[in-house]
Design a protein around this motif. Structure first.
Motif, PDB file in Angstrom:
ATOM      1  N   VAL A 125       0.841  -1.202   0.000  1.00  0.00           N
ATOM      2  CA  VAL A 125       0.000   0.000   0.000  1.00  0.00           C
ATOM      3  C   VAL A 125       0.871   1.245   0.000  1.00  0.00           C
ATOM      4  O   VAL A 125       0.595   2.225  -0.712  1.00  0.00           O
ATOM      5  CB  VAL A 125      -0.950  -0.009   1.214  1.00  0.00           C
ATOM      6  N   PHE A 126       1.944   1.219   0.806  1.00  0.00           N
ATOM      7  CA  PHE A 126       2.842   2.375   0.856  1.00  0.00           C
ATOM      8  C   PHE A 126       3.536   2.573  -0.493  1.00  0.00           C
ATOM      9  O   PHE A 126       3.716   3.711  -0.950  1.00  0.00           O
ATOM     10  CB  PHE A 126       3.877   2.176   1.961  1.00  0.00           C
TER      11      PHE A 126
ATOM     12  N   ILE B  14      -2.293   2.311   6.247  1.00  0.00           N
ATOM     13  CA  ILE B  14      -1.802   3.604   5.769  1.00  0.00           C
ATOM     14  C   ILE B  14      -0.752   4.134   6.741  1.00  0.00           C
ATOM     15  O   ILE B  14      -0.963   4.158   7.952  1.00  0.00           O
ATOM     16  CB  ILE B  14      -2.965   4.616   5.654  1.00  0.00           C
ATOM     17  N   HIS B  15       0.394   4.565   6.189  1.00  0.00           N
ATOM     18  CA  HIS B  15       1.467   5.100   7.024  1.00  0.00           C
ATOM     19  C   HIS B  15       2.021   6.374   6.404  1.00  0.00           C
ATOM     20  O   HIS B  15       2.033   6.543   5.182  1.00  0.00           O
ATOM     21  CB  HIS B  15       2.567   4.054   7.208  1.00  0.00           C
TER      22      HIS B  15
ATOM     23  N   ASP C 225       5.181   7.712   6.527  1.00  0.00           N
ATOM     24  CA  ASP C 225       6.497   7.659   5.883  1.00  0.00           C
ATOM     25  C   ASP C 225       7.129   6.295   6.153  1.00  0.00           C
ATOM     26  O   ASP C 225       6.564   5.450   6.835  1.00  0.00           O
ATOM     27  CB  ASP C 225       7.404   8.794   6.374  1.00  0.00           C
ATOM     28  N   VAL C 226       8.333   6.119   5.609  1.00  0.00           N
ATOM     29  CA  VAL C 226       9.034   4.835   5.745  1.00  0.00           C
ATOM     30  C   VAL C 226       9.344   4.535   7.212  1.00  0.00           C
ATOM     31  O   VAL C 226       9.236   3.385   7.658  1.00  0.00           O
ATOM     32  CB  VAL C 226      10.331   4.836   4.912  1.00  0.00           C
ATOM     33  N   SER C 227       9.743   5.541   7.961  1.00  0.00           N
ATOM     34  CA  SER C 227      10.078   5.338   9.367  1.00  0.00           C
ATOM     35  C   SER C 227       8.863   4.845  10.155  1.00  0.00           C
ATOM     36  O   SER C 227       8.961   3.920  10.968  1.00  0.00           O
ATOM     37  CB  SER C 227      10.602   6.641   9.981  1.00  0.00           C
ATOM     38  N   HIS C 228       7.722   5.476   9.899  1.00  0.00           N
ATOM     39  CA  HIS C 228       6.473   5.075  10.553  1.00  0.00           C
ATOM     40  C   HIS C 228       6.146   3.621  10.224  1.00  0.00           C
ATOM     41  O   HIS C 228       5.808   2.823  11.107  1.00  0.00           O
ATOM     42  CB  HIS C 228       5.347   6.004  10.080  1.00  0.00           C
TER      43      HIS C 228
ATOM     44  N   HIS D 251      -6.278   9.757  11.713  1.00  0.00           N
ATOM     45  CA  HIS D 251      -5.518   8.780  12.482  1.00  0.00           C
ATOM     46  C   HIS D 251      -5.187   7.610  11.560  1.00  0.00           C
ATOM     47  O   HIS D 251      -6.087   6.948  11.021  1.00  0.00           O
ATOM     48  CB  HIS D 251      -6.333   8.289  13.679  1.00  0.00           C
ATOM     49  N   ILE D 252      -3.883   7.359  11.367  1.00  0.00           N
ATOM     50  CA  ILE D 252      -3.451   6.304  10.457  1.00  0.00           C
ATOM     51  C   ILE D 252      -2.383   5.456  11.136  1.00  0.00           C
ATOM     52  O   ILE D 252      -1.795   5.854  12.149  1.00  0.00           O
ATOM     53  CB  ILE D 252      -2.893   6.883   9.134  1.00  0.00           C
TER      54      ILE D 252
END
Length: 236
Positions: free
Chosen positions: A26-27, A59-60, A62-65, A112-113
């Motif tokens: 998804v990202f 759903i996020h 960024d990559v770090s999240h 909120h994701i």
């Protein structure tokens, strides 16, 4: 039920991998095609925000999240599948739905994701269910979970970090605890092999124990009753 129910299968690895890979897919879609999925997250107390109950865990920002959610998910989903095989699907499914709905009710007016709410569901369920079973292996798992992830509890309270959804974390903790109460597991009991392990065992009626006095000294063999003599003769 004994330890025999804890059996490794490919699903212990496959389920966590498939779930986490779906998050990364998804990202990738969002980056590759310049989508903005944030608006598909949970927007509290709005009709359109209800869709986020289903979509927000995938759903996020960024990559770090995404990375920081992926590792705990791999570990916790594997533990859930191995130790709580029959409850895996309902904990994941209802965990996402109920924690998402609670977040929709109590959350701040913002999107909120992220899958952190599900992580809190898993931590809460595995910890509380292990304590409730009072089975040594599952209690040990609970203690391990609290040692590794216990620090997460602070992020379920407001004002600790305004950049995270503490409401989603709190919702996950509540949901995991409730699910641990609703969904029962098998009774884990040691199989009794000997007479003295039976719940109705009475040492006063044990012929072997009758050979010892109250101080533990060996005494004469108790006299066999008439019916016991008959049984003994028939056996010979």
């Amino acid at each position: 039920m004994s330890d025999n129910q804890f059996k490794y299968s490919n699903s212990v690895i496959v389920i966590p991998l498939v779930f986490v890979l779906s998050l990364w897919f998804v990202f990738w879609l969002e980056i590759r095609f310049d989508f903005d999925f944030d608006e598909n997250g949970i927007l509290p107390r709005t009709f359109s925000g209800l869709q986020g109950i289903l979509f927000s865990p995938f759903i996020h920002s960024d990559v770090s999240h995404l990375y920081h959610n992926s590792i705990p998910l791999l570990v916790l989903l594997a533990a859930l599948r191995y130790f709580y095989r029959q409850q895996t699907v309902v904990v994941i499914g209802y965990g996402i739905l109920f924690s998402g709905f609670i977040t929709w009710v109590i959350g701040r007016e913002n999107y909120h994701i992220g899958a952190s709410g599900l992580i809190y569901v898993l931590v809460s369920f595995i910890f509380f269910k292990g304590i409730q079973t009072q089975y040594y292996r599952l209690v040990a798992l609970s203690l391990t979970i609290i040692l590794v992830y216990g620090g997460m509890i602070w992020y379920a309270f407001p004002k600790v970090d305004d950049t995270i959804s503490w409401e989603g974390h709190l919702a996950g903790l509540i949901t995991g605890f409730v699910l641990s109460l609703l969904y029962k597991t098998a009774e884990y009991k040691k199989v009794a092999k000997y007479d003295w392990e039976q719940p109705d065992y009475n040492p006063l009626e044990d012929k072997f124990m009758q050979r010892f006095d109250e101080n533990g000294n060996f005494v004469n063999i108790p006299v066999l009753e008439e019916n016991e003599i008959c049984d003994f003769e028939e056996m010979n």
